[in-house]
Design a protein around this motif. Structure first.
Motif, PDB file in Angstrom:
ATOM      1  N   LYS A  51      36.464   8.698  44.935  1.00  0.00           N
ATOM      2  CA  LYS A  51      36.723   9.265  43.815  1.00  0.00           C
ATOM      3  C   LYS A  51      35.081   9.560  43.268  1.00  0.00           C
ATOM      4  O   LYS A  51      35.110  11.144  42.217  1.00  0.00           O
ATOM      5  CB  LYS A  51      37.497   8.438  42.184  1.00  0.00           C
ATOM      6  CG  LYS A  51      37.736   9.202  41.409  1.00  0.00           C
ATOM      7  CD  LYS A  51      38.749   8.515  40.737  1.00  0.00           C
ATOM      8  CE  LYS A  51      39.094   9.054  39.068  1.00  0.00           C
ATOM      9  NZ  LYS A  51      39.365  10.868  39.858  1.00  0.00           N
ATOM     10  N   ASN A  53      32.547  10.063  43.915  1.00  0.00           N
ATOM     11  CA  ASN A  53      31.385  11.155  44.947  1.00  0.00           C
ATOM     12  C   ASN A  53      32.508  12.340  45.035  1.00  0.00           C
ATOM     13  O   ASN A  53      31.972  13.549  45.480  1.00  0.00           O
ATOM     14  CB  ASN A  53      31.902  11.038  46.336  1.00  0.00           C
ATOM     15  CG  ASN A  53      30.526   9.956  46.630  1.00  0.00           C
ATOM     16  OD1 ASN A  53      29.637   9.648  45.839  1.00  0.00           O
ATOM     17  ND2 ASN A  53      31.032   8.933  48.222  1.00  0.00           N
ATOM     18  N   GLY A  54      33.335  12.399  43.819  1.00  0.00           N
ATOM     19  CA  GLY A  54      33.660  13.976  43.398  1.00  0.00           C
ATOM     20  C   GLY A  54      34.994  14.224  44.404  1.00  0.00           C
ATOM     21  O   GLY A  54      35.750  15.131  43.930  1.00  0.00           O
ATOM     22  N   ILE A  55      35.846  13.150  45.656  1.00  0.00           N
ATOM     23  CA  ILE A  55      36.957  14.057  45.851  1.00  0.00           C
ATOM     24  C   ILE A  55      38.564  13.590  45.121  1.00  0.00           C
ATOM     25  O   ILE A  55      38.094  12.197  44.496  1.00  0.00           O
ATOM     26  CB  ILE A  55      36.925  12.676  47.034  1.00  0.00           C
ATOM     27  CG1 ILE A  55      36.141  12.738  48.183  1.00  0.00           C
ATOM     28  CG2 ILE A  55      38.621  13.158  48.174  1.00  0.00           C
ATOM     29  CD1 ILE A  55      35.750  14.084  48.639  1.00  0.00           C
ATOM     30  N   ASP A  56      39.362  14.235  44.747  1.00  0.00           N
ATOM     31  CA  ASP A  56      40.471  14.383  44.151  1.00  0.00           C
ATOM     32  C   ASP A  56      41.668  13.014  45.085  1.00  0.00           C
ATOM     33  O   ASP A  56      41.465  13.377  46.437  1.00  0.00           O
ATOM     34  CB  ASP A  56      41.090  16.153  44.175  1.00  0.00           C
ATOM     35  CG  ASP A  56      42.776  15.959  43.407  1.00  0.00           C
ATOM     36  OD1 ASP A  56      42.494  15.159  42.803  1.00  0.00           O
ATOM     37  OD2 ASP A  56      42.901  17.003  43.700  1.00  0.00           O
TER      38      ASP A  56
END
Length: 886
Positions: A51, A53-56
């Motif tokens: 999360k 790192n920008g992962i949904d």
């Protein structure tokens, strides 16, 4: 650059498996030896890193079990609300997860059983749907929940495992992450309250959390994780065309039956196949002509085969007279390396068992014998006889032997017979054929006693005076028992043959019923009614409509309906091409069992059977009947679909022909008069003052004639449209035929002065019922047609008279070359035009079609006859009912 040789190409099977995963989500399983090793903690810790790192990342469901560290890790990650399913904690909301569709979804407790009423009974089925929708899923699993290990875990821990997961779920996972800590550290965590709350911790220490148990579970978890890593490495190397050395691979053949031990054999074979990374085939053998198994045995065999499928095996049923030879044949054909078979406990020393025979004849194939336990090899108790059946079983031998004895005594008083024992064989055979083995055995014993008591010296005593009579009695009882067994077996085979004949007759009647059904609706009604008649259950058929939405198309009894849940189960069966509904993996609470109807070409629809409250599954004979009927139904539905598509294609072709004819007619019959009118108008405008009065009059006459021609063409199109739309309303009143014929002839002579018309009208012609204006239009169309095809220099004859049967007849005859008999009906089709003498088609092709439509609207008929029945020309005959009797 390195080139791959033919032998270094990637493995096709591995590439197909890789391609099958395209568009699907990835499943990651965090595997642990026992509760408390930190599976959920590890999942959440990794999820927080993704999360960041920008992962949904979304939490679908996480069970913290009151652990504060785990709860803190879940904070800050979006969590879906739970679905209120009546439980204390709520259930995972599958539909909400599909709607949200995150990149990564965390769903804890892979082995969880969903609440009653959920779409799927197990959580691993929810996760499978998420994976199919393209969502990556992380989940957690303890090793004791693997289905193939449940019996082994129960023996190790002494606690039965209630919730299990099929091994295939772990085997097909994209990644397996082992979360492991030593047993001593796990027990310390338990004492510290980091696994369970204090109230439950002591019970866990006394039961599951023992050092020996945890060590065994840890070994199983390590082995399964290592096996999965090895499988992944092999798959990668095969996909990358990295050379071996590759082993040819083990393949197991597992033999099972309806006994209680077969479940254990399947589980042992599953663990063996997992350890060897081997494919395995489970086979059930039956002998032809044997009676159907007891319902309990049939149900147990079905459950065993379903268990094998859940564990990743291929299952098969075979019929064979020689089990050993059949097993050897299957082993050779399937390249089997090991045979797994169970040995029942208490095998008799004087009877060679199937495992012993296979061991002797297996050759170079390994044989793995699973030892049986006394508790698992008990024979299934036979069905208890009812009171009438007991009466028949016991009473028939008494009556038959008694009657035989009385008959023998009467015969013996008249004639001294030496072989009266043959009469008792008839009593034994009669009892065997009518009442079965037990009755035959009782009849044989009673016959032995009666024969000894009444016919062997000394009579009246159960003793034998002559030594040779002893041998006769022994032979008699042996023959009687053998004959009784053979007769009883014959009776069972006759019952089996009757059952098979009924099934064959049912399929024959079904195929006849389907062959006589025309159209999809009648085919679907026939299928539903026959399913109801054959299986004794309400049946429904659902097919997709034009928009592709599945809807109820037929039901039997006709009052059957489906609620929203039932329709959802049917749509699932249609979309996923798998069974749904009653006791399946999707909406098991629905009372209908749905299965897709699939032909060789496509998916056609869904068939549903209504199941009763006490049903567990379809009986084997019902299952076979349903599969056979669905196969026939698929062929019939495919045929109906092809017929419908063929009819639509024919209509399309006819429409294209009509369109082409219309365009051709428009291009000629509109353009020709328009060209003439345009030319005349242009000449008058440009040269009018230079022309003579006669030339201007000719051009004006040409404009008038072509305008009239154009008006008639448009009128014909308008009349044809009104006829086809059903808007042509004809009056039916008494009309004067003589006046109408004169008016039509006068109209034609005015338009075509060169046309010669001969009239022949019977004197005192009665009036007819019809419409004056429409009949005049019909006669004018016929005269116009005669001028075009008979020639304007040839006479046209009109003859009118009254025929027998109160019919008025009007005929119009030209002197043209006639019409072939095959085209006499075609000439009334729209836009059908025949060539004139110069080889070019004449007219618009609407005149005769309009004439037939107008005559039908007036209640009359029109018919054409030509050279086949006449010497020359074509005759059109109009018939109308008379308004008055002559």
């Amino acid at each position: 650059m390195v080139r791959q040789t033919q032998d270094q190409r990637p493995d096709p099977t591995a590439l197909l498996q890789l391609a099958a995963r395209e568009g699907r989500g990835k499943l990651t399983v965090f595997l642990g030896a026992a509760p408390g090793v930190g599976k959920t903690y590890a999942m959440l810790e990794r999820a927080r890193g993704l999360k960041a790192n920008g992962i949904d990342v979304v939490i679908g469901l996480v069970e913290t079990h009151g652990r504060s560290d785990t709860t803190r890790l879940a904070e800050g990650i979006e969590t879906l609300p739970r679905q209120n399913a009546g439980g204390a904690y709520g259930e995972f909301d599958l539909d909400a997860a599909l709607t949200r569709h995150p990149a990564l979804l965390i769903v804890d407790e892979l082995a969880h059983t969903n609440a009653l009423g959920s779409r799927h009974p197990k959580r691993h089925q929810d996760i499978a749907e998420l994976i199919g929708a393209g969502i990556d899923v992380w989940t957690a699993l303890n090793i004791q929940h693997l289905e193939s290990l449940s019996d082994l875990i129960a023996r190790i821990a002494g606690i039965p495992v209630r919730e299990t997961v099929p091994d295939i779920v772990l085997k097909t996972a994209d990644e397996v992450i082992l979360v492991d800590i030593p047993p001593a550290e796990l027990i310390e965590r338990l004492h510290a309250g980091k696994v369970y709350l204090p109230d439950n911790a002591q019970r866990a220490l006394d039961g599951f959390f023992k050092p020996a148990t945890l060590t065994a579970l840890r070994e199983l978890a390590l082995r399964r994780a290592a096996d999965r890593v090895d499988d992944q490495m092999v798959d990668f190397l095969r996909q990358s065309a990295v050379e071996g050395p590759w082993a040819t691979g083990e393949r197991l053949l597992v033999c099972v039956g309806p006994d209680q031990m077969s479940e254990k054999v399947v589980r042992v074979a599953s663990r063996l196949a997992s350890g060897l990374n081997a494919r395995w085939l489970v086979v059930s053998l039956t002998r032809p002509g044997t009676p159907l198994p007891e319902p309990v045995d049939a149900k147990r065999l079905d459950e065993t085969l379903r268990l094998a499928e859940r564990l990743g095996a291929e299952t098969r049923r075979e019929t064979a007279r020689d089990f050993v030879e059949t097993i050897k044949r299957i082993a050779r054909r399937e390249h089997i390396t090991q045979i797994v078979i169970g040995r029942p406990a208490g095998t008799h020393w004087f009877r060679r068992s199937l495992p012993d025979a296979i061991l002797q004849q297996a050759g170079d194939i390994g044989v793995h014998v699973v030892p049986g336990e006394a508790a698992l090899t008990k024979r299934t108790p036979r069905r208890r006889l009812t009171l009438p059946e007991w009466a028949l079983t016991l009473g028939l031998p008494l009556v038959s032997v008694g009657a035989t004895t009385l008959f023998g005594l009467g015969i013996n008083a008249l004639i001294a017979l030496q072989n009266l024992s043959m009469l008792y064989l008839a009593a034994v055979l009669l009892s065997a054929v009518i009442a079965g083995r037990l009755s035959a055995l009782l009849a044989a014993i009673l016959s032995f006693l009666a024969y000894n008591l009444f016919f062997i010296e000394p009579t009246g005593e159960l003793s034998v005076a002559q030594p040779q009579e002893v041998l006769s009695l022994v032979i008699f009882i042996a023959v009687a028992l053998a004959a009784g067994q053979l007769a009883a077996r014959l009776r069972e085979q006759v019952e089996l043959a009757r059952s098979q004949a009924r099934q064959s007759q049912s399929l024959l009647e079904f195929s006849r019923k389907l062959s006589g059904a025309h159209g999809q609706d009648s085919v679907l009604d026939a299928i539903a009614s026959h399913l109801h008649a054959s299986l004794g259950r309400a049946a429904v058929m659902l097919v997709p409509d034009e928009r592709g939405d599945l809807s109820l198309a037929a039901a039997w009894p006709p009052d059957q309906t489906l609620d929203d849940t039932g329709l959802t189960a049917a749509r699932w069966a249609f979309d996923k091409k798998e069974p749904a509904g009653f006791l399946t993996g999707t909406l098991p609470q629905v009372r209908y069992l749905f299965r897709p109807v699939i032909s060789a070409q496509r998916l056609l629809g869904v068939a549903g059977l209504a199941m009763g409250p006490g049903d567990v599954a379809l009986a084997p004979d019902e299952e076979r009947t349903w599969v056979a009927l669905l196969d026939q139904a698929a062929i019939a539905m495919d045929r109906a679909r092809l017929n419908r598509e063929s009819a639509l294609a024919s209509l399309t072709r006819e429409g294209e022909k009509v369109q082409a004819a219309l365009l051709s007619s428009l291009s000629h019959d509109l353009r020709t008069p328009l060209a003439s009118i345009t030319g005349a108008v242009t000449s008058l405008r440009q040269l009018g003052d230079k022309m003579s009065a006669a030339s201007r009059a000719d051009l004006l006459l040409s404009i008038e004639e072509e305008s009239g021609r154009l008006n008639r063409f448009v009128a014909n199109l308008f009349d044809m449209t009104r006829i086809e739309a059903g808007m042509m309303k004809a009056r039916r009143e008494p009309i004067d035929l003589v006046a109408i014929i004169d008016a039509s002839a006068a109209r034609a002579r005015k338009l075509y002065p060169e046309l010669e018309i001969d009239l022949s009208i019977a004197p005192a012609l009665p009036r007819a019922m019809g419409d004056r204006a429409l009949l005049e239009q019909v006669l004018f169309n016929l005269l116009d047609n005669a001028r075009k095809y008979g020639g304007s220099d040839q006479p046209v004859a009109i003859f009118a008279r009254a025929e027998d049967g109160n019919i008025a007849s009007i005929s119009v005859t030209d002197q043209g070359k006639g019409i072939p008999e095959a085209d006499l009906e075609k000439i009334f089709d729209k836009f059908y035009r025949r060539a004139k003498g110069d080889g070019r088609p004449a007219g618009t092709g609407l005149g005769l079609s309009i004439a037939r439509g107008l005559m039908a609207a007036m209640g009359g008929t029109i018919k054409a006859t030509s050279p086949a029945t006449r010497k020359r020309g074509t005759r059109f005959t109009l018939r109308l009912p008379l308004a008055e009797i002559p």
